[in-house]
Design an enzyme around this catalytic site. Sequence first.
Site, PDB file in Angstrom:
ATOM      1  N   ASP A  47     -17.201 -23.505  10.790  1.00 38.61           N
ATOM      2  CA  ASP A  47     -18.236 -23.796  11.790  1.00 38.61           C
ATOM      3  C   ASP A  47     -19.227 -24.851  11.310  1.00 38.61           C
ATOM      4  O   ASP A  47     -19.493 -25.831  12.003  1.00 38.61           O
ATOM      5  CB  ASP A  47     -19.034 -22.531  12.140  1.00 38.61           C
ATOM      6  CG  ASP A  47     -18.196 -21.536  12.925  1.00 38.61           C
ATOM      7  OD1 ASP A  47     -17.111 -21.922  13.390  1.00 38.61           O
ATOM      8  OD2 ASP A  47     -18.640 -20.382  13.054  1.00 38.61           O
ATOM      9  N   ARG A  67     -32.234 -14.648   5.816  1.00 37.12           N
ATOM     10  CA  ARG A  67     -32.531 -15.752   6.744  1.00 37.12           C
ATOM     11  C   ARG A  67     -33.884 -16.416   6.503  1.00 37.12           C
ATOM     12  O   ARG A  67     -33.971 -17.642   6.474  1.00 37.12           O
ATOM     13  CB  ARG A  67     -32.401 -15.303   8.205  1.00 37.12           C
ATOM     14  CG  ARG A  67     -30.995 -14.853   8.609  1.00 37.12           C
ATOM     15  CD  ARG A  67     -29.930 -15.701   8.031  1.00 37.12           C
ATOM     16  NE  ARG A  67     -28.609 -15.472   8.579  1.00 37.12           N
ATOM     17  CZ  ARG A  67     -27.487 -15.678   7.907  1.00 37.12           C
ATOM     18  NH1 ARG A  67     -27.536 -16.067   6.637  1.00 37.12           N
ATOM     19  NH2 ARG A  67     -26.314 -15.499   8.473  1.00 37.12           N
ATOM     20  N   SER A 113     -15.751 -12.436  11.501  1.00 35.21           N
ATOM     21  CA  SER A 113     -16.867 -13.273  11.057  1.00 35.21           C
ATOM     22  C   SER A 113     -17.624 -12.477   9.994  1.00 35.21           C
ATOM     23  O   SER A 113     -18.039 -11.340  10.218  1.00 35.21           O
ATOM     24  CB  SER A 113     -17.766 -13.571  12.262  1.00 35.21           C
ATOM     25  OG  SER A 113     -19.053 -13.903  11.815  1.00 35.21           O
TER      26      SER A 113
HETATM   27  N1  ARG Z   1     -25.820  -7.677  12.903  1.00 34.13           N
HETATM   28  C1  ARG Z   1     -26.248  -8.106  11.618  1.00 34.13           C
HETATM   29  C2  ARG Z   1     -27.629  -8.688  11.704  1.00 34.13           C
HETATM   30  O1  ARG Z   1     -28.051  -9.090  12.735  1.00 34.13           O
HETATM   31  C3  ARG Z   1     -25.236  -9.018  10.954  1.00 34.13           C
HETATM   32  C4  ARG Z   1     -25.264 -10.446  11.307  1.00 34.13           C
HETATM   33  C5  ARG Z   1     -24.201 -11.227  10.629  1.00 34.13           C
HETATM   34  N2  ARG Z   1     -24.397 -12.620  10.798  1.00 34.13           N
HETATM   35  C6  ARG Z   1     -23.431 -13.524  10.766  1.00 34.13           C
HETATM   36  N3  ARG Z   1     -23.774 -14.756  10.932  1.00 34.13           N
HETATM   37  N4  ARG Z   1     -22.166 -13.200  10.590  1.00 34.13           N
HETATM   38  O2  ARG Z   1     -28.317  -8.743  10.731  1.00 34.13           O
END
Ligand code: ARG
Length: 405
Positions: free
Chosen positions: A14, A94, A174
Site C-alpha cells: 500500500d 500512531r 492486514s
Molecule cells: N482495531 C485496531 C485499532 O484500531 C487495529 C488496527 C490495525 N491497523 C492497521 N492498520 N492494520 O487499534
Amino acid sequence: MTRKIVLAYSGGLDTSVLLKWLQQKYDADIITVTLDVGQQEDLEKIEEKAKDLGALKHYSIDAKEEFAEKFIFPAIKANALYEDKYPVSTALSRPLIAEKLVEVAKKEKADAVAHGCSGKGNDQVRFEVSVKALAPDIEVIAPVREWNMTRDAEIKFAKENNIPIPVDVDKPYSVDQNLWGRSIECGVLEHPEIEPPEEVYEWTVSPEKAPNTPEYVTIKFEHGVPVSLNGDEMKSVDLIWSLNNIAGKHGVGRIDHIEDRLIGIKSREVYECPAATVIIDAHKDLEKLILTRHELLFKHEVDALWSTLVYNGLWIEPLRKDLDAFIDATQQYVCGKVRIKLYKGGLRVVGRSSPLSLYDLNLATYNIESRFDQSSSKGFIELWGLPTRMANVLRKLGENTYCQK
Ligand code: ARG
C-alpha cells in the site's frame, strides 16, 4: 520549487504504491519515514526499497525505547484495555509516528505529510489529530481515503510502476505489529461467527500445542512499571520482547473480540499480545495489594477513560495528561513482585508481594492469634446497615399504599 511531502512508509504494498502515486499526482519530492516500534522488519531493506521507488530521502528511526517508555509504560500504569480486551497496541504507536513525521516535515521544510490509512478505521484519526495538533499548518494527505483503488487495481498499478509485489500478496490479512502486540484483520476474520484459522497467528502457539508443563514467571514492578523478569533486571524493550516470547510459547495472549471503532462501525478484531496480557494482569493484581479500595474504585474508571481516549486518537488531548497525573500519583507506591503461571493458553497470577502491601496477615487470618478485635464488627454492622434496614421496615409497613392519602 518542487513540493515536498513526508510519507509514513512501512515498506508494504500500500505505502509503496502511495510513494509512486504521490510523485506522479503531485509532481512532488517524497521523503519517506519508517519508525522501528518493534515490528521486526528489516529496516535496511525498507530504506533500499523506498529509494528504488524514487524517494528523495529516507529516514529510518529506531523508536523502540521511546515507544516502550513514553507510550507503553503509561499504558501499563493505566491497565489500558479498550473495551476490557484490547491493549491498544496499534493505537499507542500512531501518535509517536505522527510526532516523528512532523519533526521530519519541519526539518525538511515539507508542507504536507501523507499516510496510507483508509477512511474506515481509527488510524486515520490518530495520525491526523496528532499531526494537526503539533503542526496546524501542515497539510495531511490521505490518498487511500480518496482513490478507492481495488486490490486488483493496486496490483496493476504496482506492476506498471515496477513496484515489487510481496510474496504473500495472496494472503487476505492486514497486519500491524509492534512491541506491544500484533493485530490481524480482513479475510475470513470479518465473519465473527467463524473461529480464526491457525494461520493468522505468528507470535503464539495454539494452546493445544503448548508445552504440557506450566512455566512460572516473576515480574518485578517499580513505580508501576516492570523492571525485572525472573530476577534479571532488563531494559524495557528487552523485557517486553522476552515476555512476548515466553508467553507466546504457552499460547497466552490471543484476543478475539468485537470492537467499537471510533467512527461507529463494529468490527471483529484479532490480536496477539502475549507480553501486554501478562503484564497488565500482573500489574492490576499488584495494585490490589497496594492501593486502598477507594483508590482502586476510582482508578478503575480513570483507567477505562484513559484507554478510550487513547483508542479514539486523543493521545495529545490535555485530559489524558491530567489523568496521568492522578495515575502517576497512585503508581509511586506500586512496587513489588508478581508470580504468574502460564499453561496451555491460560495465565494465572499465583503470588504477589510488596514492601508497601496493605495486606496484613495478622488482620486477615482466621487463626486464633489474630490481632483483629471481632467485637468491633457488631457496632459497625449496626451502623452500616442502618439506612437499608430503615427503608425496608418503612416500606413494608406501607405495603402497596405508598403515597396514598
Ligand atoms: N482495531 C485496531 C485499532 O484500531 C487495529 C488496527 C490495525 N491497523 C492497521 N492498520 N492494520 O487499534
